[in-house]
Design an enzyme around this catalytic site. Structure first.
Site, mmCIF file in Angstrom:
data_model
loop_
_atom_site.group_PDB
_atom_site.id
_atom_site.type_symbol
_atom_site.label_atom_id
_atom_site.label_comp_id
_atom_site.label_asym_id
_atom_site.label_seq_id
_atom_site.Cartn_x
_atom_site.Cartn_y
_atom_site.Cartn_z
ATOM 1 N N TYR A 106 70.990 79.300 63.801
ATOM 2 C CA TYR A 106 71.689 79.148 62.422
ATOM 3 C C TYR A 106 72.896 79.524 62.398
ATOM 4 O O TYR A 106 73.611 79.437 61.378
ATOM 5 C CB TYR A 106 70.864 80.113 61.384
ATOM 6 N N LYS A 153 60.749 84.552 72.401
ATOM 7 C CA LYS A 153 60.044 83.530 73.536
ATOM 8 C C LYS A 153 60.689 83.486 74.684
ATOM 9 O O LYS A 153 61.533 82.751 75.301
ATOM 10 C CB LYS A 153 60.245 82.108 72.917
ATOM 11 N N ASP A 187 54.369 81.683 69.737
ATOM 12 C CA ASP A 187 53.372 80.875 69.443
ATOM 13 C C ASP A 187 51.985 81.752 69.352
ATOM 14 O O ASP A 187 51.309 81.282 68.558
ATOM 15 C CB ASP A 187 53.172 79.866 70.737
ATOM 16 N N ASP A 211 62.161 82.734 60.050
ATOM 17 C CA ASP A 211 62.024 81.982 58.998
ATOM 18 C C ASP A 211 60.780 81.130 59.144
ATOM 19 O O ASP A 211 60.171 81.327 58.007
ATOM 20 C CB ASP A 211 63.199 80.791 58.900
ATOM 21 N N ASP A 215 57.264 82.224 56.521
ATOM 22 C CA ASP A 215 56.795 81.198 55.631
ATOM 23 C C ASP A 215 55.314 80.879 55.912
ATOM 24 O O ASP A 215 54.491 80.644 54.986
ATOM 25 C CB ASP A 215 57.545 79.742 55.913
#
Length: 313
Positions: A106, A153, A187, A211, A215
């Site tokens: 970002y 990750k 994941d 983010d 959600d």
């Protein structure tokens, strides 16, 4: 709506309005005018309304909320998810995603190289990861947490993901939280949030992963219309409902004000350190939801929900 809740709880509060967003950009050529940033920094706290953004690249435009996060030093995003009466599909969820808010993909640095490959830079620093961990530690202390889960990750991104994981873990372990710390690949964390969200308490993760995961997790609190957040820095904070704008229902009374109102509770709890007022807001929301008819939130207008919450305060 949310400002009215604050004004009821803090009668001496002064509210200053400021412009930001796509409409502001079309009028002034900037999504965040300098005066808006100055107002936020002078006040030390703000409430960000839902604003629209273009679906594609527009020359000179930069997301208003990303701009405010970076220029105001709002380096942490706090996104709680908990079960609420009647609107949540599961009864025992109570977690918070603590998201790095200033780096990662970002940073907004993209380019197209000579071969036609689009490249986006991902920035991760030890300093930003450590200050995120310090905020996560403070939140865990307030919540008397049973677990802190670092999500990353690093198996695929050993430099960026590894630096993030190791920096956060070192701070938490050196702060005496070692027994509470575990970790998940992103994941696996996504699967666990779907299959068993009760397993989580505090999740600490990077900007993009935070983010997406927050959600996803908002399903358990009743959806994005119920999902609050707080952009949090040092001496300044910006409450922000997670949902975006809905211009198609503007003025119809269908918008759900609860995410914005619960974002105010985060401002009270974490930034202003007034947990008793934050609890009053949350209890009022819980009471109103408990009183909903069988057809749920759809039967209440925006104004009716606001009025009912104010009455319970």
């Amino acid at each position: 709506m949310a400002a009215a809740v604050l004004e009821k709880l803090l009668p001496d509060l002064e509210v200053v309005e400021a412009e930001a967003g796509w409409d502001c950009f079309t009028r002034h050529g900037s999504a965040v005018p300098e005066r808006t940033l100055e107002s936020l920094l002078e006040c030390g706290a703000g409430l960000f309304g839902a604003v629209s953004s273009p679906a594609g690249r527009v020359e000179g435009y930069r997301s208003a909320i990303l701009t405010l996060r970076q220029k105001a030093g709002l380096y942490v995003n706090v996104r709680p998810v908990r079960s609420w009466p009647q609107v949540s599909p599961r009864p025992d969820v109570d977690l918070v995603v603590v998201r790095e808010n200033s780096e990662g993909l970002y940073v907004g640095i993209e380019r197209l190289d000579a071969t036609g490959i689009a490249i986006a830079e991902c920035h991760v620093s030890r300093a930003a990861s450590e200050r995120l961990a310090a905020k996560a530690r403070a939140i865990a202390e307030l919540r008397q947490s049973r677990r802190i889960t670092i999500v990353h990750k690093a198996n695929v991104l050993p430099l960026t993901g590894g630096l993030f994981r190791d920096s956060v873990r070192d701070v938490l372990i050196n702060s005496g939280f070692g027994a509470l710390v575990d970790e998940r690949l992103v994941d696996v964390a996504a699967l666990d949030l779907v299959a068993g969200p009760e397993r989580f308490d505090v999740i600490v993760t990077s900007n993009l992963f935070g983010d997406i995961l927050s959600d996803l997790a908002s399903h358990w609190c009743g959806g994005l219309g119920m999902a609050p957040s707080l952009n949090w820095g040092d001496g300044v904070a910006l409450a922000e409902p997670v949902h975006g704008s809905a211009p198609d229902i503007a003025g119809t009374g269908q918008a759900n004000p609860i995410a914005a109102i619960l974002s105010v509770a985060l401002l009270l709890r974490y930034h202003w350190r007034k947990p008793e007022l934050a609890e009053r807001v949350e209890r009022a929301v819980e009471a109103v939801l408990s009183e909903l008819p069988l057809d749920g939130l759809g039967s209440r207008t925006t104004t009716e929900l606001e009025r009912a919450i104010l009455e319970h305060l």
